[in-house]
Structures are given as C-alpha cells and as structure tokens.
Design an enzyme around this catalytic site. Structure first.
Site, PDB file in Angstrom:
ATOM      1  N   TRP A 101       0.824  -1.219   0.000  1.00  0.00           N
ATOM      2  CA  TRP A 101       0.000   0.000   0.000  1.00  0.00           C
ATOM      3  C   TRP A 101       0.851   1.259   0.000  1.00  0.00           C
ATOM      4  O   TRP A 101       0.542   2.224  -0.707  1.00  0.00           O
ATOM      5  CB  TRP A 101      -1.006  -0.024   1.150  1.00  0.00           C
ATOM      6  CG  TRP A 101      -2.092  -1.030   0.882  1.00  0.00           C
ATOM      7  CD1 TRP A 101      -2.353  -2.165   1.594  1.00  0.00           C
ATOM      8  CD2 TRP A 101      -3.026  -1.019  -0.206  1.00  0.00           C
ATOM      9  NE1 TRP A 101      -3.404  -2.855   1.023  1.00  0.00           N
ATOM     10  CE2 TRP A 101      -3.834  -2.176  -0.080  1.00  0.00           C
ATOM     11  CE3 TRP A 101      -3.258  -0.156  -1.283  1.00  0.00           C
ATOM     12  CZ2 TRP A 101      -4.861  -2.485  -0.985  1.00  0.00           C
ATOM     13  CZ3 TRP A 101      -4.278  -0.458  -2.177  1.00  0.00           C
ATOM     14  CH2 TRP A 101      -5.067  -1.607  -2.031  1.00  0.00           C
ATOM     15  N   ASP A 170      -1.708   6.542   6.343  1.00  0.00           N
ATOM     16  CA  ASP A 170      -2.792   5.722   5.781  1.00  0.00           C
ATOM     17  C   ASP A 170      -3.207   4.678   6.822  1.00  0.00           C
ATOM     18  O   ASP A 170      -2.608   3.615   6.919  1.00  0.00           O
ATOM     19  CB  ASP A 170      -2.293   5.047   4.494  1.00  0.00           C
ATOM     20  CG  ASP A 170      -3.335   4.108   3.884  1.00  0.00           C
ATOM     21  OD1 ASP A 170      -4.437   3.962   4.463  1.00  0.00           O
ATOM     22  OD2 ASP A 170      -3.046   3.521   2.816  1.00  0.00           O
ATOM     23  N   LYS A 194     -12.528  -1.567   6.118  1.00  0.00           N
ATOM     24  CA  LYS A 194     -11.722  -2.499   6.912  1.00  0.00           C
ATOM     25  C   LYS A 194     -12.233  -2.519   8.349  1.00  0.00           C
ATOM     26  O   LYS A 194     -12.664  -3.537   8.842  1.00  0.00           O
ATOM     27  CB  LYS A 194     -10.243  -2.113   6.895  1.00  0.00           C
ATOM     28  CG  LYS A 194      -9.677  -1.778   5.509  1.00  0.00           C
ATOM     29  CD  LYS A 194      -9.563  -2.958   4.585  1.00  0.00           C
ATOM     30  CE  LYS A 194      -9.204  -2.618   3.152  1.00  0.00           C
ATOM     31  NZ  LYS A 194      -7.962  -1.906   2.954  1.00  0.00           N
TER      32      LYS A 194
HETATM   33  C1  LIG Z   1      -7.389  -1.432   1.578  1.00  0.00           C
HETATM   34  C2  LIG Z   1      -6.296  -0.453   1.697  1.00  0.00           C
HETATM   35  C3  LIG Z   1      -6.126   0.575   0.754  1.00  0.00           C
HETATM   36  C4  LIG Z   1      -7.016   0.710  -0.448  1.00  0.00           C
HETATM   37  O1  LIG Z   1      -8.271   1.134  -0.053  1.00  0.00           O
HETATM   38  P1  LIG Z   1      -9.418   1.476  -1.098  1.00  0.00           P
HETATM   39  O2  LIG Z   1     -10.455   2.072  -0.194  1.00  0.00           O
HETATM   40  O3  LIG Z   1      -9.847   0.190  -1.733  1.00  0.00           O
HETATM   41  O4  LIG Z   1      -8.886   2.446  -2.077  1.00  0.00           O
HETATM   42  C5  LIG Z   1      -5.100   1.476   0.940  1.00  0.00           C
HETATM   43  N1  LIG Z   1      -4.277   1.393   1.994  1.00  0.00           N
HETATM   44  C6  LIG Z   1      -4.402   0.421   2.925  1.00  0.00           C
HETATM   45  C7  LIG Z   1      -3.448   0.371   4.078  1.00  0.00           C
HETATM   46  C8  LIG Z   1      -5.418  -0.531   2.804  1.00  0.00           C
HETATM   47  O5  LIG Z   1      -5.551  -1.489   3.729  1.00  0.00           O
END
Ligand SMILES: *Cc1c(COP(=O)(O)O)cnc(C)c1O
Length: 359
Positions: A101, A170, A194
């Site tokens: 990511w 993030d 998540k």
């Molecule tokens: C799932 C995830 C993403 C991507 O998320 P989307 O909402 O599908 O764009 C980005 N960073 C992390 C750490 C993730 O777990």
C-alpha cells in the site's frame, strides 16, 4: 447462522450494528422511509451525520483544530488527493516504503511530486519496518507519508515516527483499533471497509491550517477546503455508509471505547501468533516479531500443497475469507474490531486440528 469472517476488506461488521440497521431498514425511527431514501439536506440525515462525526471525535479525542471529512473514492484516491492539497508550494514528499500500500501511495504521489523514499524494506520482501535511525529524511519535504499497518504484508509500526514536516498516515486497516494521538499528525486517512463500516466511505482527519491551497487544476470535488466548508456535502455524500459507520462508532463506545478495543485486539493477535509460533514450523509468519500486525496476520504452511486443503476445510468449518492477498498467496486472517475472540478461538482450534490431521 453467520460464519466467522476473516476478510481483509470489505470486512466483518458487528452483528449488533447489522441488526439495528435491519430493524430500521424500511422505516428509520418510524419516519416511514429508510436512511437510503432520505435527503442528505434534511434534518434527519443531518442529525445522523453530525452524531457520527461527534462520536468519532469523541472516540479518537480529535482536537478542535482538525477537520473530519466523510469522502468517497477510497484510500486509493487519497494517494492523489493528498499531494494535490498538501504540497503547497513545495515539490518534495518523504515516504516510508513498508509494503504494497505504501508502494501504491508512492507511485501515485510521483505524478505530482518528487518522492524521497526515506526507507524501504522492499529488498527483503517487506518483513519489517526499517530502523528509524537509518531513515534518510529531507529538509524540504511538504510532509512525510507512511502506512502504519500494511494490510497485505502484515507489517505494523509500533511507534509514531518523528518528523519536522507534518505526518500523513494511511490508517485504512487500523484506525479505531487502539487509541491514537491525533495531534501528532497532519493528516490521517482510511477507507471505511476495513475497520469502520461498509465500502464507499473514506475518512480524512486533517489539521485545519494545512488545507486551502491546492495544486492548479485540482477538481473542486478534491479540494479538502471545499469539503470542509460544506460539511462533506458539496455533493451527495455516501449517506448509507455514513449512517452505518455512525452505528459502528456507537457500538465501539458501548464496548468501552478504543482502550477496550486495543486490549481485545492485542489478545486476539497474541493467540493467533502463539499458535503459529508453537506449531514447530508447520505454520509460518515471516514478519519480524516487533512489527507483526495486530489486524492482519499472514501465514503460510510449510508444505504449500496443503494450503488449498486448509482453505477448503476452513471454509467448510465456517471460517471464511482466509486466503492471502493474490500478490503474496498463503493465508491471511484479518482480525478487525468486529472479529470477536470467539472467531479467533475457532480459528486456532481449527489450526491445531488441521496440523494434527496433516502434520
Ligand atoms: C485497503 C487499503 C487501501 C485501499 O483502499 P481502497 O479504499 O480500496 O482504495 C489502501 N491502503 C491500505 C493500508 C489498505 O488497507
């Protein structure tokens, strides 16, 4: 009967939240219509939206000079929206590369800025967080971006880095899993699916003084200042996802807040890692112990032929979505807030039994 769902995202939601949503589906609080059918400008939805923000602020103890934005486009859009908003005359970003990511954030940021990778564990397959004293930070970066929990590789920071530039993080797979000192950050973001609610909603918590100066050509919809001054309703927001996230915030408060979540999450991950460690090599997790994720636990089986059998038998036992990300294979158990200790115990029992049968 509901299964034990270890999906990395969209992930399990608390059953109490789903039941409440079901109860109110056709007629919210006796109004004769569902939340999905309400005007986002009406008093009822405004009250739902404001309550959700207030509960989130309480949970995370968000300081008053931070804006909380309810956006769309997922964390992936933030990879572009953040540089568009936070570069502000500067040309450089510092970034820590600890997994897939942060790698995606890196690629996207390169469209807008020079990205200085301060540290990377790519050469070793992302098994650790490179030691902080080896980071090569720059003097003139607009901000430092990192990924506190790498959802695919199962690598999690156990500290908040220090940097002179604002920190951007993030938190897609770990927001609300433990208390967080928001004031340490310039911006925090997370896709909801998540640990927060259903897909379609992205949370951004940003220090007020950092917004208001976007790159030329930035779409109006991607200007944080516009979102902030319209209460995240410059256009129609994802109303139902916002409502469900609000129910999740309330549920977390009822569980005892983030301190209670943290304790539970630690215990869940401890039980699973202990099972892997005590399997004598039958199961394996490659991440260095101090940086093992509490939220996402990847593991492999020594005899890789057995992995498909494991996944098939697990599913038959009501333990679903345990396949690792397609880029790394193996297995992965995601242990977000809504995954209870009972689910982890069921998984651990299954793993012991499976090893006994196959080992
Ligand atoms: C799932 C995830 C993403 C991507 O998320 P989307 O909402 O599908 O764009 C980005 N960073 C992390 C750490 C993730 O777990």
């Amino acid at each position: 009967m509901r299964v034990h769902n270890f999906c990395a995202g969209p992930a399990a939601l608390p059953q109490a939240v789903l039941s409440e949503a079901q109860h109110d589906l056709l007629s919210w609080k006796g109004r004769g219509l569902s939340v999905m059918e309400m005007s986002h400008r009406g008093a009822d939805f405004i009250s739902i939206a404001e309550q959700a923000e207030q509960d989130l602020r309480e949970l995370l103890d968000v300081p008053a000079h931070y804006k909380v934005l309810f956006l769309q486009g997922g964390a992936s859009l933030q990879f572009a929206q953040i540089p568009m908003n936070l570069l502000r005359q500067r040309r450089k970003i510092d970034l820590v590369h600890t997994g897939m990511w942060s790698g995606k954030a890196l690629q996207e940021a390169r469209k807008y800025a020079e990205v200085n990778v301060v540290a990377s564990d790519e050469a070793h397959g992302f098994r650790t967080v490179p030691a902080f004293d080896t980071w090569r930070v720059s003097e003139d970066a607009a901000y430092l971006h990192y990924t506190p929990n790498e959802t695919i590789h199962g690598v999690e920071f156990n500290y908040i880095p220090e940097h002179t530039a604002p920190l951007v993080a993030d938190f897609s797979s770990s927001l609300l899993s433990e208390p967080l000192q928001v004031s340490r950050f310039g911006l925090i973001y997370a896709g909801a699916q998540k640990n927060i609610g259903p897909a379609g909603l992205t949370l951004v918590i940003v220090r007020e003084d950092l917004i208001g100066e976007v790159l030329p050509g930035t779409p109006t919809m991607l200007d944080y200042k516009v979102a902030a001054s319209h209460g995240s309703m410059y256009n129609t927001p994802p109303t139902y996802s916002w409502y469900l996230a609000g129910l999740v915030f309330k549920w977390i408060k009822h569980q005892g807040g983030l301190a209670a979540m943290a304790q539970l999450n630690l215990e869940k991950s401890r039980r699973l890692y202990a099972t892997i460690e005590k399997s004598g090599g039958f199961y394996h997790n490659p991440v260095s112990p101090s940086y093992r994720s509490r939220m996402n636990v990847p593991f492999t089986i020594q005899d890789t032929q057995l992995e498909s059998v494991f996944l098939r038998d697990a599913e038959a036992a009501g333990l679903v979505n345990l396949a690792g990300h397609r880029s790394v294979g193996g297995m992965r158990a995601s242990l977000y807030n809504a995954v209870g200790l009972d689910a982890v115990d069921a998984l651990v029992d299954f793993m012991h039994d499976f090893q006994k049968r196959m080992g």
